[in-house]
Design an enzyme around this catalytic site. Structure first.
Site, PDB file in Angstrom:
ATOM      1  N   LYS A 116       0.822  -1.210   0.000  1.00  0.00           N
ATOM      2  CA  LYS A 116       0.000   0.000   0.000  1.00  0.00           C
ATOM      3  C   LYS A 116       0.856   1.262   0.000  1.00  0.00           C
ATOM      4  CE  LYS A 116      -4.018  -2.073   2.134  1.00  0.00           C
ATOM      5  NZ  LYS A 116      -4.623  -2.357   3.433  1.00  0.00           N
ATOM      6  N   LYS A 222      -8.388 -14.681  -8.477  1.00  0.00           N
ATOM      7  CA  LYS A 222      -9.652 -14.711  -7.754  1.00  0.00           C
ATOM      8  C   LYS A 222     -10.427 -13.408  -7.915  1.00  0.00           C
ATOM      9  CE  LYS A 222      -8.427 -13.180  -3.182  1.00  0.00           C
ATOM     10  NZ  LYS A 222      -8.516 -13.394  -1.759  1.00  0.00           N
ATOM     11  N   LYS A 225     -12.092  -6.845  -5.437  1.00  0.00           N
ATOM     12  CA  LYS A 225     -12.502  -5.480  -5.732  1.00  0.00           C
ATOM     13  C   LYS A 225     -11.499  -4.754  -6.610  1.00  0.00           C
ATOM     14  CE  LYS A 225     -13.678  -4.690  -1.375  1.00  0.00           C
ATOM     15  NZ  LYS A 225     -14.326  -4.336  -0.118  1.00  0.00           N
TER      16      LYS A 225
END
Ligand code: TRP
Length: 357
Positions: A116, A222, A225
């Site tokens: 991040k 997978k 979002k």
């Protein structure tokens, strides 16, 4: 309900966007199933969502829609404690206290932080991924492209969510296991530093059975979002059908009993999650003898997914229209969550020497 002899299960979801089929099959459906057997606590992590500085109106809308989706999918406020993280101010205070026992080094080495932080700085993973090189990237960052301190202390906040409720079992995805490991370490560290037995060490809760990996529609990986390959629980039928019809496929099997490529295997995985065994078998046979038409497979898949999502979507819309109900649910959830949270915080303050005159 605060039943003393049941084990405490706790899980949270960050308030960033709507719930998709991966959330549903990977987590939500299982939460619903264990509500009677454990002291269940489910919350919406709006403070965690702040680490990426969301638009304020968007943040509130996200909290509201995830709450409605939780409820619509079957989480029952009569059975479970359902709350919003920021409604429990004890969490914020304990976050400050626990941070006094957390090392910035161990936080900086967390995989999700590296990820991040680099996103915030707009850089990819460099060839030199050593801790030293990473440290330089962070310290050298200019002030307008900063990595905020909340991002660094994300694991502290998550540990607090868990420890403040003295949770025993925490269902998390693979990507959160490192955070859970840190939580266990912080719990041990606090207990041993003060010579107390305040925090139980939480374990990962896998609900038994094989883990469900819900694939996306883009051929690999997978559903997630950030991957942009999601089917959302609230997608309307038109949108949903379109997404499924556009899912990636291949040229089709050329010889009987060919192995499946990943995009096709993924469509079958989705079909297995949503359809009947008979339908799955008939498409498998059609694949094996090369008579399969992917268009038919996708049409079937879209209808089977809609069978699951339609009742949820309709309930979501009803619930979203009922502000009184929503505020009653979160108010009651906050009261219940605060009972144990304030107890734990009081114990912690006492242990650390913050005492009343
Ligand atoms: N970090 C989790 C995620 O991104 C969300 C979360 C916050 C959580 N606090 C938690 C999960 C406590 C389990 C327990 O998915």
């Amino acid at each position: 309900m605060a039943t003393p002899n049941k084990e405490i299960v706790l899980s949270g979801i960050r308030a960033t966007g709507n719930l998709h089929l991966g959330n549903y099959f990977g987590a939500l459906r299982k939460f619903v199933a264990v509500q009677d057997d454990y002291d269940c606590n489910f919350f919406i992590a709006d403070l965690h969502a702040l680490t990426t500085n969301p638009d304020p109106n968007q943040l509130h809308a996200n909290v509201k829609s995830i709450l409605a989706e939780y409820l619509a999918a079957g989480l029952d406020p009569e059975k479970s404690t359902i709350f919003v993280q920021s409604d429990v101010p004890e969490i914020s205070e304990m976050y400050l206290l626990l941070n006094m026992h957390v090392g910035i080094g161990e936080l900086m080495r967390t995989a999700s932080f590296k990820d991040k932080a680099r996103k915030a700085l707009g850089i990819g993973t460099p060839a030199d991924d050593s801790d030293e090189a990473f440290e330089k990237e962070i310290i050298g960052a200019s002030t307008n492209k900063r990595v905020n301190a909340g991002l660094l202390t994300y694991p502290t906040l998550m540990a607090v969510d868990i420890l403040i409720q003295k949770a025993n079992k925490v269902p998390v995805g693979k990507d959160q296991l490192q955070h859970l490991e840190l939580t266990r370490r912080f719990a041990r560290r606090f207990n041993s530093f003060y010579g107390v037995d305040l925090f139980p060490e939480p374990t990962d809760f896998d609900f038994g059975g094989a883990p469900v990996k819900v694939p996306g529609l883009d051929g690999s990986g997978k559903m997630g979002k950030s991957e942009g390959n999601c089917i959302y629980l609230i997608d309307d039928p038109k949108v949903l059908r379109k997404k499924v019809m556009r899912a990636m496929t291949d040229e089709g099997p050329k010889e009987p009993n060919s192995p499946m490529t990943e995009p096709i295997a993924n469509l079958f995985t989705l079909l297995e999650l949503t359809s009947t065994p008979e339908i799955v078998t008939s498409f498998r046979e059609a694949y094996a003898d090369c008579s399969i038409r992917y268009g038919d497979l996708k049409k079937q898949l879209a209808e089977d997914i809609l069978n699951i999502t339609t009742p949820i979507r309709e309930r979501v819309n009803d619930i979203l229209a009922d502000d009184a109900y929503l505020s009653q649910v979160v108010k009651r959830g906050a009261e219940k969550a605060r009972e144990r949270a304030s107890q734990t915080l009081a114990e912690m303050r006492q242990i650390m020497g913050i005492r009343k005159f």
